[in-house]
Structure formats: structure tokens, C-alpha cells
Design an enzyme around this catalytic site. Structure first.
Site, PDB file in Angstrom:
ATOM      1  N   GLU A 429       7.340   3.957  86.784  1.00  9.50           N
ATOM      2  CA  GLU A 429       8.385   2.999  87.160  1.00  9.50           C
ATOM      3  C   GLU A 429       8.732   3.117  88.653  1.00  9.50           C
ATOM      4  OE1 GLU A 429      11.729   3.190  84.529  1.00  9.50           O
ATOM      5  OE2 GLU A 429      10.552   2.597  82.783  1.00  9.50           O
ATOM      6  N   GLU A 508       4.735   3.245  78.153  1.00  9.71           N
ATOM      7  CA  GLU A 508       6.026   3.696  77.623  1.00  9.71           C
ATOM      8  C   GLU A 508       6.571   2.593  76.736  1.00  9.71           C
ATOM      9  OE1 GLU A 508       8.424   5.890  80.414  1.00  9.71           O
ATOM     10  OE2 GLU A 508      10.250   4.947  79.630  1.00  9.71           O
TER      11      GLU A 508
END
Length: 778
Positions: A429, A508
Site C-alpha cells: 500500500e 490482501e
């Protein structure tokens, strides 16, 4: 051999002797360097100097995480990321003696993890500084040592994580992983200098490619031969050489040698049968072995495919993965290997076959365990590049520009022989701008660096909101070996529809049915990694100190969502009963038949998670009907008028009972019973037994709403090292022998402190019958 030496002058009470035998001239020595360190939890001016007096410091063995031993405090600088546990500066010093016979040898030390911003000195000489706390550090001590009886060497380590907040999740503090000292001849195989790949694999024959880097640290040119040997899982030599080529290496130079070795009828490594081979390489000079290295590896072929997802040895395998942080509850970041083994066994039982190392390099022995147990690993290096993240403003982002290449290189060099690793991730991220040339360059540089040191595996990163960052349309995703995205599964499906040549994976993912169907129903999806496999410390808002999104709580406790995941991922037949906790479908889902208030609970909303063709539900022996398996894997549900007693579900395949479960209503708490996950343990830092205390009624039925204080004790050859429960807001000291139950349970971690004998563990609860269990020490 490491021996303890006491009562040496200058008040130096922590001394070890590395006794080298004369006949070991031919072999390297790798010695565990964990015992007998002096420690102080503060800044100690001058502690790097050899003459510093540390006689009053605390005596500890490493791995050692001093943060987990501290007190939870809402005002601590580490904040929500650090689980509100303490941070600061810690110093370690170790005194040791080296045998005079090793005076002409090379000596190096490897720390597998120092948290964080570490500085290391040997006899007052500064070896180096390393900001990143997750990376293995190797320092050459040669030229800075004293040899011979009574000639003391002092290694000093400063670990500084005082500048906070430094991480979004718990890091730990200190020398929290193992330390090893290595003694070699000047002519030797370089650290991490064996690189093994299996470029061609069939059932009949495999090509094992071995790249060996030899270094000559002597002052003269050396001629040598390199002797390879491959050994199978049974200890049989499957390939070797009788005629060896001679090589000449100038002083101060390195030489890399490549060779292919054929293995007939290889046993292939896979998730069901993780067969390991060993490569043993010897450096021979004038007929004598002057160095040797042994590396475990697996013969396997892993491939990410744009249409079939992930293939292992030519067979499609759905990666059913979880993300894992590096801490383990009560032990913090200093995690005994048996703790990881217990967790991985639980995950295997659910059907998990993949691990994402979130979001940093893990201990090397963790990867060894994944090799042996058959997990597919996404090896990840970083949580940030240069853009800071909230609650981690003083973290790695300030070091990225100076350290990204060295930290990534060292991770790859250390880890690349593990067959469990099938893909690398170079970021999670990332908040850097990925819609301009600088963002492109950072990713390209990282990917190219990984390929430079390991060309056998693809590279991905966990993309964050790609529709906003434009990476699906600006060309960045097209550069990626495998496109990985966190959450928003439909975006990834749409991206593949637009670019069917892309290979894709969920880096994820959440626990929802929708997320599961995105994987189940699309063969091109290589897999998913759930957030998370087990709860972890930090990334939690007060009064919570634990992030609770795991399949398992940090003690290994099952959750309803774990039962549901098992019904989707496991191959064995399973059936599990759950209900809404409050009347008429209100509240969270629980897996018991004991309401908190019997007077107001009459409308029970029951669900059954099962992979069986048919499930029949019974209440106190009366059938409530059968229901078939849903096409979309949603649970089967019943509206039940509550009655005390027993509710039972029976799962059938083709009309035959294959699985069942029953829940009983608990009465008043009457006693505590103990169970140990390991009945035998070794007197080793890495071995531990989890003893679970369960509050039960007079009939032995667990009391899920019992909140009682349990006090553990150990008599004999062991001790209670920590206690824990599954509460997200549990702020009790981890080293206290007393722990409140949560959902009627808590755990004690038991270690041996003698070579053999028995450990009798007892648990007492005021007003209840006590419990005990016996553990043998091997």
C-alpha cells in the site's frame, strides 16, 4: 564449542569461550551466540568501549524483546502502532574468548534481527549502523579480535527505537532474533554464496543449477577445487562428482562458479509433500577440505499464469493464503520456533497453504518451517517507500533512499534458496506518487534489483486503491511481473478482463463471501492472502492493544469466521454451528449454546458452516430438518426456539455421515481444566508448550462467558514464561503468572529449565476446583 567462563578480572561476568579444535581446520564453525549477554534498558554513554564496566547490567539470553516485558500505557510514544508498549534505547554487551588456533581464520557475526537503528562495535571498533530492524545483519570481525586464553573480546550493540511513532504495527525492541558466530578459513564460500534453482523439472529428471561464490581473503593466490554433493530426504547421495575442476583465485578476489547437476527421478516439493534435498559444497585445497556449506532446497517448478493462476509442478494450485505479522502475542517479537509451528499447524487445519510476510523480512527459521510444512510464501520487504504513513511518521520512509537497495538485496540473497518462496513483494500500500516518473523508477529499480539476485521468481507489490492512483491505466501495472491488489476484488477482476495477459493475485483480502467467490469462480486468480491469519499487537485504538482481524486470536483460539473459512478451504469434511449472540439475530456471531441472559433469549438464529452435501440440525435429539449445500457457499440457517440442552449438526455426503458437531448449554463454573498442546518439550529456547486453562461446569462443559482470574504455577523442570488471552483489550502484563479468562479461556507458555524431568503445571481459580497437567522434558 561455546563455554561459560566466570570470575574473570575487571568484573566481567559474562564470558564465553569459542574453543576451536585443531582438526576443524577443514570446516567452518557456526556457533549459536545467544547466551550470556549483559543488557540495560537505557542509554549508556561509553558502552561501546571495550573498557566499559557492565558488571551491574542485567544478564539475559537472546532472542530478547524488552518492549513486550513492559507496561501498557495510553501515553507511550509508540501509540496505537506499538500496542501502547514502551520504546527507547537498549544496550547489549557480550564478552567472549577465541582460541589461539583460530587467529588466522575469518570471523563474522550474524544478527537475524535488531530492533531498531542498531549500531554494533567489536572491541571499540564501529562495525556499522543499520536502521531497518527486520533485516539479517552480517559483520566481518576479522582484524579486530583478540585470540588466546584470557584475551577478551567485547561486542557491543545499541538498539534505538526511541524516535516514535516508527511503525503502524508492533515491532518489538532489542536483539529479538538469533545471533550466530561463524569461523572460516580465509578461502571460503561467501555468506549467502550458494544459490540454487531448478530451471528444468519433470517426473523423470530435474536440472539443479548451483551458483557458488568463493572469496579469497588471504594475502596470496589460492588454487582450489569445488566439490558438490546432493543428498535426498533419506540421506542418500543422489549426485556428486569424482573429477573436480581446478580454479585459481587471486588474493582479495571473488569467483562465481555455475554448474548444472542432473537428478534422476526427483521427488518434487509441493504443498502436500514438501520434500527437501540438501546441497553440500566443499572447498578443497591440496586434498584438504578448507570450507563447506550445506543448504536445503526443494526441486519444484512454480509458475504464475495469466489464464490458470498459479501452477506448481504443472498442476494448478489455488493459493489460499493469509498475511502474518512477525509478533506472537505474549512473546512479542522474540518468537520461539515452536510457537510458529503451532500457528502454522492451525492454519493448515483450516486449509491455508500460503503466507504473506507482512510487511517485512521474517526470521530465517520461519522460512525453514514453511519449507518443511509446505507453505507458499510471498516474501515482502517494506511497508513504506518515501511517503510517510499515519502513525508511522518516524519510520522507514526517512531511510528508504539510503537503504532500499541494501535491505532488499540482503533479503533476497538470504531467502532465495527457500522452495516455499514463490513470489516477492516490494511494497505494501505504497503512498508514494505512482502516477509519475519518480514512482515508476522506484518500482522498476526494486523489481530489477530482485531479478538481479534472483531471476527465478516474479515480483509484485500490494497495490493500494489502483483506480485512484491510476496504476492500471498509466503503465505501472503493466510493468509488474504479477499484478497484486489489496481488497476491492472486483477492480482486480475488471483489470484482468481489460488485460487478459496480466497475471493477478490478491495480496490482501477480507473474510467476506464476496471476496472468496472472486477467487473461487475465476481460475485466472492465482490466490488470495487474508488479512490476517492471526491477531497481532498494535494497529489498534485504545483501549484495544491488539488488531483483531485474524482467523485466530493470538492464543490460537478459533473464531466463527475461522469455522466458515474452513468450510470453504478445507479438503476434509467439516461442520460447525454458530448463532447470533443476542435474541432475534442481534449481535456478533458466537460458537456456543450458552446465552448471556436466558430470560430474554428465545429466538436463536443459527447458522451452520459446512462443506458437506447435506446438513441436518438437531435440538435435544429432535430433528429441525436438513438443508443442502448452497451453490454460492453461503451458510445454512435455521430459526430455532431456544432450549437449554444440546444442539447438534450432522454433515452427510451421499447420504453417509462424515462430520458432526454439538454444542451444550453450560451451567455454573465449577472447575478449571488444563490441556497442553505439547506433552514433551526440549530444554531449548525455541521449544514451548501452550497450556490452555478452560473454565467448565460440573459436567465438564466449557463456560464461554466465564471471566475468572487464573493463576498458573510450574513445579519441576520448567517455568511459566508468559500468560495471555484472546481479548483485544487485554492490558495485563505478559509476564504475570495470573491472567483473566476471555470467552472462558486463557493460556500459559511453559518452557523447560533443565535437561530432563517433568513439569507439573497447576492452575488455581478462587472458588473453583484447581487443574493440573504434566509435561515431560526430553
Amino acid at each position: 564449542m561455546l563455554q561459560s567462563i566466570k570470575n574473570i578480572s575487571f568484573g566481567l561476568l559474562l564470558l564465553s569461550s569459542v574453543a576451536a579444535k585443531a582438526q576443524t581446520e577443514s570446516a567452518r564453525q557456526t556457533l549459536l551466540f545467544d547466551k550470556d549477554w549483559a543488557f540495560i534498558q537505557s542509554n549508556a554513554t561509553g558502552a561501546e568501549k571495550a573498557v566499559f564496566d557492565d558488571s551491574k547490567w542485567k544478564k539475559v539470553n537472546v532472542p530478547h524483546d524488552w518492549s513486550i516485558l513492559g507496561t501498557v500505557d495510553h501515553n507511550t510514544p509508540s501509540g496505537r502502532g506499538g500496542g501502547f508498549l514502551p520504546s527507547g534505547i537498549g544496550w547489549y554487551r557480550k564478552h567472549f574468548v577465541l582460541d589461539a588456533a583460530d587467529a588466522q581464520k575469518n570471523v563474522s557475526i550474524q544478527f537475524d534481527g535488531i530492533m531498531a537503528n542498531s549500531d554494533v562495535w567489536i572491541n571499540g571498533y564501529h562495525l556499522g549502523k543499520r536502521p531497518y530492524g527486520y533485516i539479517s545483519l552480517n559483520y566481518d570481525l576479522t582484524g579486530h579480535l583478540n585470540f588466546g586464553k584470557g584475551k577478551i573480546n567485547i561486542i557491543a550493540v545499541k538498539a534505538d527505537n526511541s524516535i516514535q511513532p516508527a511503525s503502524r504495527y508492533y515491532t518489538g525492541a532489542g536483539i529479538y532474533r538469533h545471533v550466530n558466530l561463524t569461523i572460516t578459513n580465509p578461502l571460503h564460500i561467501q555468506n549467502w554464496g550458494l544459490y540454487i534453482t531448478t530451471p528444468k523439472v519433470t517426473a523423470d529428471k530435474a536440472t539443479v543449477h548451483v551458483q557458488t561464490t568463493v572469496v579469497n581473503d588471504s594475502k596470496e593466490s589460492k588454487s582450489f577445487a569445488l566439490k558438490p554433493q546432493l543428498i535426498d530426504a533419506k540421506g542418500n547421495t543422489v549426485s556428486g562428482k569424482t573429477e573436480l575442476a581446478n580454479h585459481t583465485l587471486a588474493a582479495g578476489k571473488t569467483l562465481t562458479i555455475d554448474e548444472d547437476i542432473q537428478v534422476d527421478k526427483p521427488e518434487l516439493w509441493d504443498v502436500e509433500n514438501p520434500v527437501l534435498y540438501k546441497a553440500v559444497y566443499q572447498v578443497i585445497v591440496a586434498g584438504k577440505v578448507v570450507d563447506n556449506q550445506a543448504v536445503s532446497f526443494g526441486i519444484r517448478q512454480a509458475q504464475f499464469d495469466a489464464q490458470q493462476g498459479f501452477l506448481l509442478n504443472g498442476k494448478k494450485v489455488m493459493i489460499k493464503g493469509v498475511c502474518l505479522h512477525h509478533d506472537a502475542g505474549a512473546v512479542g517479537a522474540a518468537v520461539p520456533l515452536s510457537v510458529w509451528e503451532r500457528r502454522l499447524k492451525l492454519l493448515k487445519e483450516v486449509g491455508v497453504n500460503g503466507i504473506r510476510t507482512s510487511h517485512n523480512p521474517v526470521a530465517p527459521e520461519f522460512l525453514d518451517l514453511c519449507d518443511r510444512m509446505g507453505f507458499l510464501v510471498m516474501d515482502e520487504n517494506l511497508d513504506t517507500w518515501t511517503a510517510k504513513k499515519q502513525h508511522a511518521e518516524n519510520g522507514y520512509a526517512q531511510f528508504f533512499n539510503d537503504w532500499w537497495d541494501k535491505d532488499t538485496r540482503d533479503m533476497v540473497l538470504r531467502d532465495r534458496n527457500h522452495p516455499s518462496i514463490v513470489i516477492y513483494s516490494v511494497g505494501n500500500e505504497i503512498h508514494d506518487n505512482l502516477n509519475d516518473s519518480t514512482g515508476f523508477k522506484k518500482y522498476r529499480d526494486l523489481q530489477n534489483l530482485v531479478h538481479q539476485y534472483d531471476s527465478s521468481r516474479p515480483v509484485t507489490m500490494a497495490l493500494f486503491r489502483p483506480a485512484i492512483s491510476k496504476v492500471y491505466t498509466n503503465g505501472l501495472a503493466a510493468m509488474m511481473d504479477v499484478v497484486g491488489q489489496n481488497y476491492r476484488e472486483n477492480e482486480l477482476l475488471a483489470a484482468h478482463a481489460a488485460h487478459p495477459n496480466w497475471t493477478v493475485v490478491g495480496t490482501e483480502n477480507g473474510h467476506s463471501l464476496q471476496a472468496w467467490l472472486a477467487l473461487r469462480d475465476h481460475p485466472f486468480m492465482a490466490g488470495q492472502f487474508l488479512w490476517t491469519g492471526v491477531d497481532y499487537l498494535g494497529e489498534a485504538d485504545w483501549p484495544n492493544v491488539v488488531n483483531g482481524q485474524g482467523l485466530f486470536d493470538r492464543t490460537g483460539g478459533w473464531r466463527p469466521l475461522t469455522y466458515q473459512r474452513q468450510s470453504w478451504w478445507a479438503t476434509q469434511p467439516v461442520v460447525h454451528i454458530v448463532r447470533k449472540q443476542e435474541n432475534a439475530g442481534v449481535g456478533p456471531v458466537v460458537a456456543d449454546w450458552t446465552p448471556t441472559d436466558f430470560d430474554t433469549y428465545d429466538d436463536a438464529r443459527v447458522e451452520v458452516y459446512s462443506n458437506c452435501d447435506e446438513v441436518e440440525l438437531f435440538l435435544n435429539g429432535k430433528s429441525l430438518g436438513s438443508k443442502p449445500k448452497s451453490a454460492d457457499d453461503s451458510p445454512r440457517d435455521w430459526n430455532v426456539t431456544y432450549e437449554k440442552g444440546t444442539i447438534k449438526a450432522i454433515g452427510k455426503n451421499k447420504g453417509q455421515e462424515v462430520a458432526s458437531e454439538e454444542l451444550k448449554t453450560a451451567g455454573e463454573p465449577a472447575k478449571v481444566i488444563l490441556s497442553a498442546d505439547k506433552a514433551k518439550i526440549a530444554n531449548s529456547w525455541d521449544d514451548v508448550s501452550y497450556v490452555t486453562a478452560t473454565i467448565v461446569d460440573a459436567n465438564g462443559v466449557p463456560c464461554p462467558i466465564a471471566d475468572r482470574l487464573v493463576t498458573f504455577s510450574a513445579i519441576g523442570a520448567g517455568l511459566v514464561t508468559a500468560t495471555d488471552n484472546g481479548s483485544l483489550a487485554n492490558q495485563e502484563s505478559m509476564i504475570s503468572p495470573s491472567r483473566h479468562t476471555f470467552n472462558g479461556k486463557c493460556v500459559a507458555l511453559i518452557k523447560a529449565n533443565a535437561p530432563s524431568g517433568k513439569i507439573v503445571v497447576k492452575a488455581t481459580v478462587p472458588g473453583l476446583e484447581s487443574g493440573s497437567v504434566t509435561i515431560d522434558v526430553k
